[in-house]
Scaffold this motif. Structure first.
Motif, PDB file in Angstrom:
ATOM      1  N   TYR A  43      71.971  86.587  12.877  1.00 53.11           N
ATOM      2  CA  TYR A  43      72.025  84.830  12.799  1.00 53.11           C
ATOM      3  C   TYR A  43      71.641  84.626  11.884  1.00 53.11           C
ATOM      4  N   LYS A  44      70.447  84.757  11.405  1.00 51.70           N
ATOM      5  CA  LYS A  44      70.066  84.076   9.948  1.00 51.70           C
ATOM      6  C   LYS A  44      70.591  84.855   9.080  1.00 51.70           C
ATOM      7  N   HIS A  45      70.974  85.948   9.062  1.00 53.34           N
ATOM      8  CA  HIS A  45      71.897  87.064   8.126  1.00 53.34           C
ATOM      9  C   HIS A  45      72.785  85.829   7.826  1.00 53.34           C
ATOM     10  N   LEU A  46      73.991  86.332   9.359  1.00 55.85           N
ATOM     11  CA  LEU A  46      75.082  85.425   8.859  1.00 55.85           C
ATOM     12  C   LEU A  46      75.051  83.521   8.419  1.00 55.85           C
ATOM     13  N   ALA A  47      74.300  82.669   8.744  1.00 58.53           N
ATOM     14  CA  ALA A  47      73.947  82.197   8.118  1.00 58.53           C
ATOM     15  C   ALA A  47      73.429  81.360   6.875  1.00 58.53           C
ATOM     16  N   GLU A  48      72.520  82.989   6.270  1.00 57.42           N
ATOM     17  CA  GLU A  48      72.675  82.658   4.686  1.00 57.42           C
ATOM     18  C   GLU A  48      73.405  83.202   3.434  1.00 57.42           C
ATOM     19  N   LEU A 105      78.270  78.249  16.536  1.00 56.58           N
ATOM     20  CA  LEU A 105      77.699  77.410  16.457  1.00 56.58           C
ATOM     21  C   LEU A 105      76.786  77.866  18.050  1.00 56.58           C
ATOM     22  N   ILE A 106      75.835  77.330  18.232  1.00 58.50           N
ATOM     23  CA  ILE A 106      75.320  78.352  20.049  1.00 58.50           C
ATOM     24  C   ILE A 106      75.121  76.921  20.150  1.00 58.50           C
ATOM     25  N   ARG A 161      66.093  77.272  16.857  1.00 54.60           N
ATOM     26  CA  ARG A 161      65.236  77.278  15.514  1.00 54.60           C
ATOM     27  C   ARG A 161      64.232  78.214  15.053  1.00 54.60           C
ATOM     28  N   GLY A 162      63.429  78.872  16.196  1.00 56.15           N
ATOM     29  CA  GLY A 162      63.247  80.413  15.772  1.00 56.15           C
ATOM     30  C   GLY A 162      64.301  81.075  14.398  1.00 56.15           C
ATOM     31  N   VAL A 163      65.458  81.008  14.086  1.00 53.57           N
ATOM     32  CA  VAL A 163      66.588  81.723  12.977  1.00 53.57           C
ATOM     33  C   VAL A 163      65.562  81.035  11.925  1.00 53.57           C
ATOM     34  N   GLY A 164      64.892  80.294  11.918  1.00 53.61           N
ATOM     35  CA  GLY A 164      64.562  80.032  10.409  1.00 53.61           C
ATOM     36  C   GLY A 164      65.269  78.967   9.376  1.00 53.61           C
ATOM     37  N   LEU A 165      66.177  78.379   9.934  1.00 50.88           N
ATOM     38  CA  LEU A 165      66.858  77.500   8.719  1.00 50.88           C
ATOM     39  C   LEU A 165      66.421  76.167   8.628  1.00 50.88           C
ATOM     40  N   ALA A 166      67.056  75.565   7.575  1.00 53.58           N
ATOM     41  CA  ALA A 166      66.480  74.137   7.519  1.00 53.58           C
ATOM     42  C   ALA A 166      67.194  73.509   8.052  1.00 53.58           C
ATOM     43  N   GLU A 167      67.170  72.635   8.527  1.00 50.92           N
ATOM     44  CA  GLU A 167      67.835  71.003   9.185  1.00 50.92           C
ATOM     45  C   GLU A 167      68.660  70.395   8.136  1.00 50.92           C
ATOM     46  N   ARG A 168      69.638  69.876   8.482  1.00 47.77           N
ATOM     47  CA  ARG A 168      70.372  69.546   7.979  1.00 47.77           C
ATOM     48  C   ARG A 168      70.569  68.360   8.292  1.00 47.77           C
ATOM     49  N   GLU A 169      70.745  68.397   9.558  1.00 43.52           N
ATOM     50  CA  GLU A 169      71.233  66.875  10.538  1.00 43.52           C
ATOM     51  C   GLU A 169      70.337  67.139  11.937  1.00 43.52           C
ATOM     52  N   ALA A 170      69.419  65.680  11.677  1.00 44.80           N
ATOM     53  CA  ALA A 170      68.979  65.935  12.890  1.00 44.80           C
ATOM     54  C   ALA A 170      69.401  65.867  14.460  1.00 44.80           C
ATOM     55  N   TRP A 171      68.694  65.896  15.418  1.00 40.42           N
ATOM     56  CA  TRP A 171      69.265  65.997  16.980  1.00 40.42           C
ATOM     57  C   TRP A 171      69.957  64.737  17.013  1.00 40.42           C
ATOM     58  N   VAL A 190      73.152  67.910  19.584  1.00 40.32           N
ATOM     59  CA  VAL A 190      73.869  68.583  18.331  1.00 40.32           C
ATOM     60  C   VAL A 190      72.583  68.560  17.362  1.00 40.32           C
ATOM     61  N   THR A 191      72.346  69.296  16.780  1.00 41.03           N
ATOM     62  CA  THR A 191      70.988  69.825  15.628  1.00 41.03           C
ATOM     63  C   THR A 191      72.075  70.825  14.573  1.00 41.03           C
ATOM     64  N   ALA A 192      71.905  69.687  13.216  1.00 34.87           N
ATOM     65  CA  ALA A 192      73.037  71.529  12.724  1.00 34.87           C
ATOM     66  C   ALA A 192      71.856  71.544  11.107  1.00 34.87           C
ATOM     67  N   TYR A 193      72.461  73.186  11.179  1.00 36.07           N
ATOM     68  CA  TYR A 193      71.299  73.804  10.379  1.00 36.07           C
ATOM     69  C   TYR A 193      71.956  73.993   9.163  1.00 36.07           C
ATOM     70  N   GLU A 194      70.814  74.267   7.679  1.00 36.68           N
ATOM     71  CA  GLU A 194      72.124  75.071   6.856  1.00 36.68           C
ATOM     72  C   GLU A 194      73.241  75.698   7.550  1.00 36.68           C
ATOM     73  N   GLY A 195      73.666  77.235   6.316  1.00 37.19           N
ATOM     74  CA  GLY A 195      74.536  77.774   6.237  1.00 37.19           C
ATOM     75  C   GLY A 195      75.960  77.626   7.354  1.00 37.19           C
ATOM     76  N   ASP A 196      75.598  76.141   7.751  1.00 37.68           N
ATOM     77  CA  ASP A 196      76.759  76.157   8.675  1.00 37.68           C
ATOM     78  C   ASP A 196      76.665  76.450  10.419  1.00 37.68           C
ATOM     79  N   PHE A 197      74.967  76.282  10.679  1.00 35.09           N
ATOM     80  CA  PHE A 197      74.814  76.950  11.698  1.00 35.09           C
ATOM     81  C   PHE A 197      74.620  75.349  12.769  1.00 35.09           C
ATOM     82  N   SER A 198      74.880  75.496  14.324  1.00 35.56           N
ATOM     83  CA  SER A 198      74.427  74.460  14.696  1.00 35.56           C
ATOM     84  C   SER A 198      73.863  74.960  16.147  1.00 35.56           C
ATOM     85  N   PHE A 199      73.315  73.496  16.748  1.00 35.69           N
ATOM     86  CA  PHE A 199      72.828  74.233  18.053  1.00 35.69           C
ATOM     87  C   PHE A 199      73.628  73.294  18.807  1.00 35.69           C
ATOM     88  N   LEU A 200      73.957  72.779  19.818  1.00 31.96           N
ATOM     89  CA  LEU A 200      74.691  71.667  20.621  1.00 31.96           C
ATOM     90  C   LEU A 200      74.893  72.082  22.109  1.00 31.96           C
TER      91      LEU A 200
END
Length: 138
Positions: free
Chosen positions: A36-41, A48-49, A68-78, A93-103
């Protein structure tokens, strides 16, 4: 006294799936965090998880910690997202770098679209159209 009041046999056994004492889970699959880190970077794919916040099998805290364990920087807080663009909360929702989000989807169990079809339609529609999830505007 509590078991008796609830009609639970004194010979019953309680299993806690959170402390590892009664249920020992051993993963037989490889760790997917690097994938998943590879996909984002390294790709242009959007990820979207999502998780129902009342899922008893894969609870929100576990899913959030995994993300969070993917290790990407948070772009937009929860933050809350809404179904109606005003006050009908769909979840968070929380957005991370690399167009990766948790909702999360509020009040949904493991089969999110079955429990919350309107919220599921809203977030999937927005994700597929590459539109932001609607903010809370009281």
């Amino acid at each position: 006294a509590v078991r008796h009041a609830l009609g639970v046999s004194v010979n019953s056994t309680f299993y806690s799936f959170d402390n590892g004492e009664a249920f020992k889970y051993v993963s037989t699959e490889r760790n997917l965090l690097p994938f998943y880190k590879h996909l984002a970077e390294k790709t242009d794919l959007r990820v979207l998880i999502y998780n129902g916040d009342t899922d008893p099998g894969l609870n929100t805290l576990e899913a959030q910690n995994w993300t969070r364990g993917v290790g990407l920087a948070e772009r937009e807080a929860w933050r809350p997202w809404t179904i109606d663009g005003r006050a009908k909360i769909g979840g968070y929702v929380t957005a991370y770098e690399g167009d990766f989000s948790f909702l999360t989807v509020r009040g949904a169990g493991h089969m999110v679209p079955e429990y919350k079809p309107a919220a599921s339609f809203e977030f999937l529609k927005r994700f597929l159209r590459n539109e932001p999830f609607q903010r809370y505007n009281p």
